[in-house]
Write a protein that holds these residues in place. Structure first.
Motif, mmCIF file in Angstrom:
data_model
loop_
_atom_site.group_PDB
_atom_site.id
_atom_site.type_symbol
_atom_site.label_atom_id
_atom_site.label_comp_id
_atom_site.label_asym_id
_atom_site.label_seq_id
_atom_site.Cartn_x
_atom_site.Cartn_y
_atom_site.Cartn_z
ATOM 1 N N ALA A 7 2.331 -10.037 -2.976
ATOM 2 C CA ALA A 7 2.238 -8.594 -2.781
ATOM 3 C C ALA A 7 2.769 -7.904 -4.029
ATOM 4 O O ALA A 7 3.682 -8.408 -4.690
ATOM 5 N N LEU A 8 2.211 -6.761 -4.345
ATOM 6 C CA LEU A 8 2.593 -6.015 -5.545
ATOM 7 C C LEU A 8 3.549 -4.891 -5.180
ATOM 8 O O LEU A 8 3.346 -4.179 -4.203
ATOM 9 N N CYS A 100 -0.012 -3.262 -1.664
ATOM 10 C CA CYS A 100 0.739 -2.698 -2.779
ATOM 11 C C CYS A 100 1.800 -1.775 -2.177
ATOM 12 O O CYS A 100 1.466 -0.866 -1.413
ATOM 13 N N ILE A 101 3.053 -2.018 -2.512
ATOM 14 C CA ILE A 101 4.154 -1.172 -2.056
ATOM 15 C C ILE A 101 4.643 -0.375 -3.261
ATOM 16 O O ILE A 101 4.719 -0.895 -4.370
ATOM 17 N N THR A 102 4.972 0.890 -3.036
ATOM 18 C CA THR A 102 5.432 1.699 -4.154
ATOM 19 C C THR A 102 6.473 2.707 -3.704
ATOM 20 O O THR A 102 6.455 3.179 -2.561
ATOM 21 N N THR A 103 7.397 3.017 -4.602
ATOM 22 C CA THR A 103 8.346 4.102 -4.403
ATOM 23 C C THR A 103 7.879 5.367 -5.116
ATOM 24 O O THR A 103 8.568 6.389 -5.068
ATOM 25 N N LEU A 145 1.394 1.088 0.528
ATOM 26 C CA LEU A 145 2.465 1.623 1.357
ATOM 27 C C LEU A 145 3.448 2.386 0.470
ATOM 28 O O LEU A 145 4.077 1.806 -0.417
ATOM 29 N N LYS A 146 3.587 3.664 0.723
ATOM 30 C CA LYS A 146 4.439 4.532 -0.089
ATOM 31 C C LYS A 146 5.739 4.770 0.685
ATOM 32 O O LYS A 146 5.833 5.662 1.516
#
Length: 272
Positions: A7-8, A100-103, A145-146
């Motif tokens: 996962a990224l 893709c997970i991101t902040t 996913l943010k």
């Protein structure tokens, strides 16, 4: 990555590689602090930022600036129209991560993925408030996913200490799913310093409960001392791929090299 078992995790460094004027979190807070009218409070916020007490600085800023002012500032920074297009997102799209997970607050990931997929909307963007993310994971869907929210909902953005707690306490399921992703997948962190308390807690908990020789990986600026790298690896089970502090411009080329290697590996394994 070739076998789609990774996962990224995308941090602000990826956005800055595409759009250099976008701020990272310390820079964002510094600009926020400059809007505080009382000199004493402004100096305190600046002092907290310089001491790397970013959550405390963010909480101070949130307590002083009214919601409308914060919203206008965030929208001015992160609503980019038309959305900038960068080849780095084409390379990330080719790597074909399911999750893709991101902040990041910006919409560069989803907008660029839409552009480079020919408008097929191959990735669905969800925020931490989305309560059906597990169904997405069990479907063929590709998802972003943010976990700190999105500029499309500026009033729901996670910024200060209290908003971190509120996001976790009101949406525990989404963080349970993030923990599960970090448990059963290798995570590749790009443009991210592993400094966010949410992710630190997830990684620390996962590593404490389920030890494995398979590490996560993070591409980061070189540590000031090897002991810092050693401690973070022992705590979070992350191997760090370091580059010189002045070599940020080489980041897109490194992603392109990774993309080419993954495509070659998939070809050799017969993976489409």
């Amino acid at each position: 990555i070739a076998e789609r078992r990774v996962a990224l995790f995308v941090g602000a460094g990826v956005s800055k590689a595409a759009v250099p004027h976008l701020p990272d979190w310390p820079s964002l807070l510094t600009e926020f602090a400059a809007k505080i009218s009382k000199q004493r409070d402004r100096k305190l916020a600046t002092k907290l930022i310089r001491a790397d007490r970013l959550l405390d600085a963010a909480e101070l800023i949130v307590s002083i600036l009214i919601a409308a002012e914060r919203r206008a500032f965030l929208e001015a920074k992160f609503v980019l129209a038309p959305p900038p297009i960068s080849d780095i997102y084409s390379d990330l799209l080719d790597l074909d991560f399911k999750v893709c997970i991101t902040t990041n607050y910006d919409q560069l990931l989803e907008k660029n993925f839409e552009h480079y997929s020919g408008g097929k909307m191959v990735y669905k963007a969800r925020t931490y408030r989305y309560d059906n993310f597990l169904a997405d994971l069990r479907s063929p869907a590709r998802t972003i996913l943010k976990i700190h929210g999105c500029i499309s909902e500026p009033n729901q953005i996670v910024l200060g200490r209290q908003s971190y707690f509120k996001a976790r306490s009101e949406n525990p399921g989404i963080y349970d799913v993030v923990s599960a992703i970090c448990t059963v997948n290798t995570i590749l962190f790009l443009g991210y310093s592993i400094s966010d308390p949410d992710i630190q807690l997830v990684l620390e908990t996962v590593h404490a409960r389920a030890r494995t020789d398979h590490t996560h990986y993070a591409l980061v600026s070189r540590f000031e001392h090897p002991s810092l790298r050693t401690a973070l690896k022992a705590t979070y089970n992350v191997d760090f791929i370091e580059y010189p502090k002045d070599a940020h411009a080489e980041f897109p080329a490194a992603i392109r090299e990774l993309r080419d290697a993954v495509k070659a590996e998939r070809a050799s394994l017969g993976i489409p």
